[in-house]
Design a protein around this motif. Structure first.
Motif, PDB file in Angstrom:
ATOM      1  N   ARG A 200      44.670  32.128  30.508  1.00 13.41           N
ATOM      2  CA  ARG A 200      43.436  31.343  30.554  1.00 13.41           C
ATOM      3  C   ARG A 200      42.194  32.207  30.743  1.00 13.41           C
ATOM      4  O   ARG A 200      41.102  31.691  30.901  1.00 13.41           O
ATOM      5  N   GLN A 201      42.418  33.524  30.783  1.00 13.23           N
ATOM      6  CA  GLN A 201      41.315  34.492  30.934  1.00 13.23           C
ATOM      7  C   GLN A 201      40.467  34.195  32.178  1.00 13.23           C
ATOM      8  O   GLN A 201      39.256  34.062  32.104  1.00 13.23           O
ATOM      9  N   GLU A 202      41.171  34.068  33.285  1.00 13.67           N
ATOM     10  CA  GLU A 202      40.457  33.808  34.543  1.00 13.67           C
ATOM     11  C   GLU A 202      40.459  35.067  35.394  1.00 13.67           C
ATOM     12  O   GLU A 202      41.523  35.629  35.669  1.00 13.67           O
ATOM     13  N   TYR A 203      39.246  35.433  35.805  1.00  7.02           N
ATOM     14  CA  TYR A 203      39.084  36.647  36.603  1.00  7.02           C
ATOM     15  C   TYR A 203      38.246  36.342  37.833  1.00  7.02           C
ATOM     16  O   TYR A 203      37.427  35.415  37.821  1.00  7.02           O
ATOM     17  N   CYS A 204      38.476  37.133  38.877  1.00  7.81           N
ATOM     18  CA  CYS A 204      37.617  36.931  40.055  1.00  7.81           C
ATOM     19  C   CYS A 204      37.251  38.274  40.679  1.00  7.81           C
ATOM     20  O   CYS A 204      37.796  39.320  40.331  1.00  7.81           O
ATOM     21  N   CYS A 205      36.302  38.206  41.601  1.00 11.03           N
ATOM     22  CA  CYS A 205      35.829  39.400  42.305  1.00 11.03           C
ATOM     23  C   CYS A 205      36.812  39.693  43.456  1.00 11.03           C
ATOM     24  O   CYS A 205      37.141  38.790  44.225  1.00 11.03           O
ATOM     25  N   GLY A 206      37.247  40.944  43.545  1.00  9.60           N
ATOM     26  CA  GLY A 206      38.227  41.320  44.571  1.00  9.60           C
ATOM     27  C   GLY A 206      37.665  41.268  45.981  1.00  9.60           C
ATOM     28  O   GLY A 206      38.419  41.255  46.957  1.00  9.60           O
ATOM     29  N   ALA A 207      36.339  41.223  46.117  1.00 12.07           N
ATOM     30  CA  ALA A 207      35.739  41.201  47.459  1.00 12.07           C
ATOM     31  C   ALA A 207      35.472  39.778  47.924  1.00 12.07           C
ATOM     32  O   ALA A 207      35.859  39.404  49.029  1.00 12.07           O
ATOM     33  N   CYS A 208      34.827  38.978  47.073  1.00 14.12           N
ATOM     34  CA  CYS A 208      34.430  37.636  47.528  1.00 14.12           C
ATOM     35  C   CYS A 208      35.302  36.524  46.937  1.00 14.12           C
ATOM     36  O   CYS A 208      35.150  35.359  47.298  1.00 14.12           O
ATOM     37  N   ASN A 209      36.196  36.897  45.999  1.00 15.62           N
ATOM     38  CA  ASN A 209      37.140  35.946  45.398  1.00 15.62           C
ATOM     39  C   ASN A 209      36.509  34.895  44.493  1.00 15.62           C
ATOM     40  O   ASN A 209      37.192  33.961  44.074  1.00 15.62           O
ATOM     41  N   MET A 210      35.216  35.042  44.199  1.00 18.80           N
ATOM     42  CA  MET A 210      34.581  34.061  43.317  1.00 18.80           C
ATOM     43  C   MET A 210      34.842  34.450  41.863  1.00 18.80           C
ATOM     44  O   MET A 210      35.134  35.604  41.547  1.00 18.80           O
ATOM     45  N   THR A 211      34.727  33.466  40.996  1.00 17.67           N
ATOM     46  CA  THR A 211      35.016  33.664  39.573  1.00 17.67           C
ATOM     47  C   THR A 211      34.061  34.678  38.939  1.00 17.67           C
ATOM     48  O   THR A 211      32.863  34.678  39.222  1.00 17.67           O
ATOM     49  N   VAL A 212      34.639  35.527  38.072  1.00 19.24           N
ATOM     50  CA  VAL A 212      33.836  36.454  37.273  1.00 19.24           C
ATOM     51  C   VAL A 212      34.039  36.038  35.808  1.00 19.24           C
ATOM     52  O   VAL A 212      35.177  35.986  35.341  1.00 19.24           O
ATOM     53  N   PRO A 213      32.972  35.729  35.093  1.00 18.24           N
ATOM     54  CA  PRO A 213      33.127  35.302  33.698  1.00 18.24           C
ATOM     55  C   PRO A 213      33.766  36.404  32.847  1.00 18.24           C
ATOM     56  O   PRO A 213      33.515  37.584  33.092  1.00 18.24           O
ATOM     57  N   LEU A 236      30.885  45.660  39.959  1.00 15.24           N
ATOM     58  CA  LEU A 236      32.287  45.414  39.598  1.00 15.24           C
ATOM     59  C   LEU A 236      32.880  46.594  38.836  1.00 15.24           C
ATOM     60  O   LEU A 236      32.178  47.294  38.114  1.00 15.24           O
ATOM     61  N   TYR A 237      34.179  46.805  39.014  1.00  6.75           N
ATOM     62  CA  TYR A 237      34.884  47.810  38.205  1.00  6.75           C
ATOM     63  C   TYR A 237      36.267  47.286  37.856  1.00  6.75           C
ATOM     64  O   TYR A 237      36.818  46.422  38.547  1.00  6.75           O
ATOM     65  N   LEU A 238      36.799  47.825  36.768  1.00  5.37           N
ATOM     66  CA  LEU A 238      38.144  47.434  36.354  1.00  5.37           C
ATOM     67  C   LEU A 238      39.131  48.412  36.961  1.00  5.37           C
ATOM     68  O   LEU A 238      38.996  49.615  36.768  1.00  5.37           O
ATOM     69  N   PRO A 239      40.103  47.939  37.696  1.00  6.20           N
ATOM     70  CA  PRO A 239      41.100  48.867  38.213  1.00  6.20           C
ATOM     71  C   PRO A 239      41.887  49.483  37.045  1.00  6.20           C
ATOM     72  O   PRO A 239      42.047  48.846  36.000  1.00  6.20           O
ATOM     73  N   GLU A 240      42.324  50.712  37.273  1.00  2.00           N
ATOM     74  CA  GLU A 240      43.006  51.490  36.224  1.00  2.00           C
ATOM     75  C   GLU A 240      44.099  50.689  35.524  1.00  2.00           C
ATOM     76  O   GLU A 240      44.166  50.646  34.293  1.00  2.00           O
ATOM     77  N   GLU A 241      44.946  50.019  36.295  1.00  2.00           N
ATOM     78  CA  GLU A 241      46.103  49.304  35.720  1.00  2.00           C
ATOM     79  C   GLU A 241      45.654  48.193  34.774  1.00  2.00           C
ATOM     80  O   GLU A 241      46.265  47.960  33.724  1.00  2.00           O
ATOM     81  N   LEU A 242      44.576  47.505  35.186  1.00  2.00           N
ATOM     82  CA  LEU A 242      44.102  46.384  34.371  1.00  2.00           C
ATOM     83  C   LEU A 242      43.524  46.908  33.050  1.00  2.00           C
ATOM     84  O   LEU A 242      43.774  46.357  31.984  1.00  2.00           O
ATOM     85  N   ARG A 243      42.782  48.024  33.145  1.00  2.00           N
ATOM     86  CA  ARG A 243      42.220  48.608  31.926  1.00  2.00           C
ATOM     87  C   ARG A 243      43.343  49.060  30.988  1.00  2.00           C
ATOM     88  O   ARG A 243      43.320  48.775  29.782  1.00  2.00           O
ATOM     89  N   ASP A 244      44.363  49.721  31.549  1.00  2.00           N
ATOM     90  CA  ASP A 244      45.502  50.171  30.740  1.00  2.00           C
ATOM     91  C   ASP A 244      46.165  48.975  30.064  1.00  2.00           C
ATOM     92  O   ASP A 244      46.542  49.033  28.891  1.00  2.00           O
ATOM     93  N   ASP A 245      46.283  47.916  30.828  1.00  2.16           N
ATOM     94  CA  ASP A 245      46.880  46.682  30.336  1.00  2.16           C
ATOM     95  C   ASP A 245      46.137  46.158  29.109  1.00  2.16           C
ATOM     96  O   ASP A 245      46.736  45.814  28.102  1.00  2.16           O
ATOM     97  N   PHE A 246      44.806  46.120  29.253  1.00  5.11           N
ATOM     98  CA  PHE A 246      43.963  45.653  28.144  1.00  5.11           C
ATOM     99  C   PHE A 246      44.131  46.561  26.941  1.00  5.11           C
ATOM    100  O   PHE A 246      44.263  46.097  25.811  1.00  5.11           O
ATOM    101  N   ASP A 247      44.138  47.865  27.190  1.00  4.22           N
ATOM    102  CA  ASP A 247      44.269  48.831  26.100  1.00  4.22           C
ATOM    103  C   ASP A 247      45.575  48.603  25.350  1.00  4.22           C
ATOM    104  O   ASP A 247      45.623  48.624  24.119  1.00  4.22           O
TER     105      ASP A 247
END
Ligand SMILES: [Zn+2]
Length: 254
Positions: A200-213, A236-247
């Motif tokens: 569903r392409q749902e993402y959130c902020c790792g600090a405040c847990n609110m939705t990130v578009p 905001l930054y993309l953690p290494e694993e998530l970026r690798d995943d996208f790649d």
């Protein structure tokens, strides 16, 4: 390297610095607590000591008064023996009884004061023993603090040098924003993006847990610009694993 990547290097260094100094800060807080307790005990000891001395002075004055009354009693007895009439004898006797009663009262007071001095001195000795114990703990805490400071000194120096280099690589505006957010968030200027639901392409902020578009995620993926959390404003930054995943996913698609 994108600005976000450069800021992330800086952020990682800051986190290491924070980790190192937090241990020293804990040792410092402990040492300061010991120091405060020691100071408290010393002022309690001094107060008790002063009080004991004041009561001892009062007792000494009372004892002098008793001696004065003893002399007076002696004199009255002599006058009674030399009395010329029953009337004179009776008058001197009345005075003697009054003086004797005074003497009794003052002597009781003197004895009570001396008793108080004794118990105050016991109290002083007890506090003294507590001070001795506390001083041992205090000295160990001081040594521990010094040791911790010494242990991190060279590592901290190295990290600070690396931080200067890392900061130099980032545009001034981005640094200013980073520093502002760090001050506002207890050093936490950045936050990672967390994938809540891939389908569903749902993402959130790792600090405040609110939705990130998802658009912001795309911006970071393309390394086109910086992105802030819409809620807490952290960078905001993309953690290494998530970026690798996208790649991997993109590679699989093509
Ligand atoms: Zn946030």
């Amino acid at each position: 390297m994108s600005i976000t990547d450069k800021l992330l290097s800086l952020y990682r260094i800051d986190q290491q610095i924070q980790g190192l100094t937090s241990r020293v800060n804990a040792a410092r807080r402990y040492y300061e607590t010991q120091q405060r307790q020691l100071t408290d005990l010393e002022s309690r000891r001094n107060a008790a000591h002063t009080q004991a001395r004041q009561i001892a002075a009062t007792a000494a004055n009372l004892e002098t008064d008793v001696k004065g009354l003893d002399a007076r009693i002696e004199e009255l007895r002599k006058r009674m023996n030399e009395a010329q009439s029953a009337k004179e004898y009776k008058a001197v006797l009345t005075e003697l009884n009054t003086v004797k009663a005074d003497r009794e009262r003052i002597e009781t007071e003197a004895i009570e004061s001396l008793g108080k001095v004794d118990s105050m001195n016991v109290q002083v000795a007890e506090i003294e023993a507590e001070i001795e114990q506390r001083r041992k703990v205090h000295d160990v805490a001081a040594q521990q603090l010094e040791k911790e400071q010494g242990e991190i000194a060279s590592r901290l120096e190295e990290l600070k040098t690396r931080r200067v280099e890392a900061a130099r690589a980032v545009p001034a505006e981005a640094i200013a924003e980073f520093e502002l957010l760090a001050r506002r968030n207890d050093g936490e200027a950045m936050a990672e993006i967390v994938e809540e639901d891939r389908r569903r392409q749902e993402y959130c902020c790792g600090a405040c847990n609110m939705t990130v578009p998802v658009e912001l995620v795309s911006v970071l993926l393309s390394r086109a610009a910086m992105a802030n959390c819409p809620s807490c404003r952290r960078i905001l930054y993309l953690p290494e694993e998530l970026r690798d995943d996208f790649d991997r996913r993109l590679a699989g698609r093509s």
